[in-house]
Design a protein around this motif. Structure first.
Motif, PDB file in Angstrom:
ATOM      1  N   ASP A   6       0.815  -1.217   0.000  1.00 51.65           N
ATOM      2  CA  ASP A   6       0.000   0.000   0.000  1.00 51.65           C
ATOM      3  C   ASP A   6       0.847   1.263   0.000  1.00 51.65           C
ATOM      4  OD1 ASP A   6      -2.203  -1.614   0.162  1.00 51.65           O
ATOM      5  OD2 ASP A   6      -2.583  -1.268   2.283  1.00 51.65           O
ATOM      6  N   GLY A   7       1.907   1.253   0.760  1.00 44.10           N
ATOM      7  CA  GLY A   7       2.692   2.462   0.957  1.00 44.10           C
ATOM      8  C   GLY A   7       3.542   2.880  -0.221  1.00 44.10           C
ATOM      9  N   GLU A   8       3.625   2.044  -1.245  1.00 40.29           N
ATOM     10  CA  GLU A   8       4.407   2.384  -2.429  1.00 40.29           C
ATOM     11  C   GLU A   8       3.476   2.792  -3.572  1.00 40.29           C
ATOM     12  OE1 GLU A   8       7.045  -0.743  -3.518  1.00 40.29           O
ATOM     13  OE2 GLU A   8       7.972  -0.878  -1.542  1.00 40.29           O
ATOM     14  N   SER A   9       3.981   3.639  -4.432  1.00 37.71           N
ATOM     15  CA  SER A   9       3.184   4.067  -5.578  1.00 37.71           C
ATOM     16  C   SER A   9       3.207   3.004  -6.670  1.00 37.71           C
ATOM     17  CB  SER A   9       3.737   5.382  -6.133  1.00 37.71           C
ATOM     18  OG  SER A   9       5.078   5.217  -6.574  1.00 37.71           O
ATOM     19  N   GLY A  10       2.255   3.103  -7.572  1.00 42.06           N
ATOM     20  CA  GLY A  10       2.224   2.175  -8.696  1.00 42.06           C
ATOM     21  C   GLY A  10       1.166   1.099  -8.558  1.00 42.06           C
ATOM     22  N   LEU A  11       1.075   0.292  -9.599  1.00 34.57           N
ATOM     23  CA  LEU A  11       0.071  -0.767  -9.679  1.00 34.57           C
ATOM     24  C   LEU A  11       0.335  -1.850  -8.649  1.00 34.57           C
ATOM     25  CD1 LEU A  11      -2.332  -1.804 -11.473  1.00 34.57           C
ATOM     26  CD2 LEU A  11      -0.604  -3.089 -12.745  1.00 34.57           C
ATOM     27  N   ARG A  12      -0.715  -2.277  -7.945  1.00 30.57           N
ATOM     28  CA  ARG A  12      -0.632  -3.427  -7.039  1.00 30.57           C
ATOM     29  C   ARG A  12      -1.298  -4.606  -7.736  1.00 30.57           C
ATOM     30  NH1 ARG A  12      -3.033   0.030  -3.567  1.00 30.57           N
ATOM     31  NH2 ARG A  12      -4.841  -1.335  -3.475  1.00 30.57           N
ATOM     32  N   SER A  13      -0.544  -5.652  -7.991  1.00 28.06           N
ATOM     33  CA  SER A  13      -1.120  -6.802  -8.687  1.00 28.06           C
ATOM     34  C   SER A  13      -1.037  -8.087  -7.884  1.00 28.06           C
ATOM     35  CB  SER A  13      -0.455  -6.994 -10.052  1.00 28.06           C
ATOM     36  OG  SER A  13       0.952  -7.034  -9.920  1.00 28.06           O
ATOM     37  N   GLY A  14       0.102  -8.341  -7.241  1.00 32.42           N
ATOM     38  CA  GLY A  14       0.279  -9.619  -6.562  1.00 32.42           C
ATOM     39  C   GLY A  14      -0.243  -9.675  -5.148  1.00 32.42           C
ATOM     40  N   HIS A  15      -0.281  -8.527  -4.458  1.00 32.11           N
ATOM     41  CA  HIS A  15      -0.597  -8.511  -3.034  1.00 32.11           C
ATOM     42  C   HIS A  15      -1.370  -7.253  -2.663  1.00 32.11           C
ATOM     43  CE1 HIS A  15       3.023 -10.905  -3.702  1.00 32.11           C
ATOM     44  NE2 HIS A  15       2.586 -11.679  -2.735  1.00 32.11           N
ATOM     45  N   MET A  16      -2.085  -7.354  -1.549  1.00 34.11           N
ATOM     46  CA  MET A  16      -2.843  -6.211  -1.040  1.00 34.11           C
ATOM     47  C   MET A  16      -3.773  -5.647  -2.102  1.00 34.11           C
ATOM     48  SD  MET A  16       0.044  -4.225   1.211  1.00 34.11           S
ATOM     49  CE  MET A  16       1.285  -5.150   2.141  1.00 34.11           C
ATOM     50  N   ALA A  17      -4.389  -6.517  -2.873  1.00 34.92           N
ATOM     51  CA  ALA A  17      -5.228  -6.099  -3.987  1.00 34.92           C
ATOM     52  C   ALA A  17      -6.156  -7.248  -4.387  1.00 34.92           C
ATOM     53  CB  ALA A  17      -4.366  -5.692  -5.183  1.00 34.92           C
ATOM     54  N   PRO A  18      -7.249  -6.943  -5.086  1.00 34.27           N
ATOM     55  CA  PRO A  18      -8.175  -7.993  -5.514  1.00 34.27           C
ATOM     56  C   PRO A  18      -7.532  -9.075  -6.362  1.00 34.27           C
ATOM     57  CG  PRO A  18      -9.170  -5.831  -5.764  1.00 34.27           C
ATOM     58  CD  PRO A  18      -7.735  -5.599  -5.423  1.00 34.27           C
TER      59      PRO A  18
END
Length: 288
Positions: free
Chosen positions: A45-57
């Protein structure tokens, strides 16, 4: 179509074939490529950019494709091999068979957590850790953390708390939702609660060592753990047949998570495959 079996049901020959295929991928240099992929697409969460592998649907569909890629590599070595899964609600102690010398090896020694037994022990000469947050070349584990702040693996009751949730995921689609199946199983919890790690996350913490960070595939148990997570997604879908993947549509530009979360028909890197393409696997494999 092939079958993924519970690791406790593998024959001695099946264990050996799996181990040999993993070691061969390591020898060829392919195994470390999977470690690097997992590191690259671990965006919290704390980093910018796309979240694909974790902390995301996309936690479930992304890892399903990741496992399929790895399993395909294994089967290119030995077509009879498939990924076994580890039901950590039942095989929940360091004495379980998967930690035997003939399979994954056991916990690490107390002074540096180095795994000294089994085919993935550094001293065997076949398993050097090359991509990690530390410079240690050996595989590390600390099963159950007996020497400091011991923890236990998730129970059937704790798993049920996630499995009974009728909605796949909810806004803000990150590590903070207290509702929704995805984070209930992935297991992120707000700091300060009694148990800071749940379900999937607590398994990583229980194994310890290399399983603690983004380079967790350095430990081959990663694949057995995530095969069970994949199976649990299957079970949840069967239990809630009307509950589809969310978000179903691309988030609007004004949404704080726009550009960070992948909807049903948007591609997941690095494969350009959509979550919708990963909702089932009946034509490829089944679980025994």
């Amino acid at each position: 179509m092939y079958t993924r079996k519970n690791q406790r049901d593998l024959t001695g020959a099946e264990k050996k074939s799996f181990v040999n295929a993993v070691l061969e991928l390591k020898r060829r240099g392919h195994y470390d490529e999977f470690v690097r992929t997992h590191v690259e697409f671990y965006t919290p969460d704390g980093e910018s950019g796309l979240r694909s592998g974790h902390m995301a649907p996309t936690f479930f569909p992304w890892h399903r494709r990741f496992l399929l890629e790895f399993e395909g590599a294994l089967r290119s070595v030995d077509p009879g091999v498939s990924l076994p899964y580890w039901d950590w609600t039942k095989d929940n102690t360091p004495a379980a068979a998967l930690w035997g010398d003939d399979f994954l090896g056991g916990t690490g020694r107390s002074r540096d957590q180095q795994v000294m037994t089994g085919p993935f022990a550094y001293r065997s000469g076949n398993w050097t850790v090359r991509d990690n947050v530390t410079d240690d070349p050996f595989l590390t584990r600390d099963l159950g953390r007996p020497g400091r702040d011991p923890i236990v693996l998730p129970t059937v009751r704790e798993l049920e708390s996630a499995m009974k949730r009728p909605v796949y995921d909810v806004a803000p689609w990150d590590s903070t939702p207290t509702k929704g199946f995805r984070n209930g199983l992935e297991g992120w919890v707000k700091p300060g609660v009694d148990q800071p790690w749940r379900n999937h996350n607590r398994v990583h913490r229980w194994v310890g060592g290399d399983m603690l960070g983004a380079a967790s595939p350095n430990d081959p148990v990663f694949w057995l753990h995530h095969a069970f997570v994949d199976l649990l997604w299957d079970r949840w879908q069967a239990r809630h047949p009307k509950a589809g993947y969310l978000p179903a549509k691309k988030l609007p530009a004004g949404d704080p998570q726009s550009g960070r979360v992948i909807s049903l028909h948007e591609p997941m890197p690095p494969w350009n495959v959509t979550p919708s393409a990963m909702l089932g696997h009946a034509k490829t494999y089944r679980y025994a």
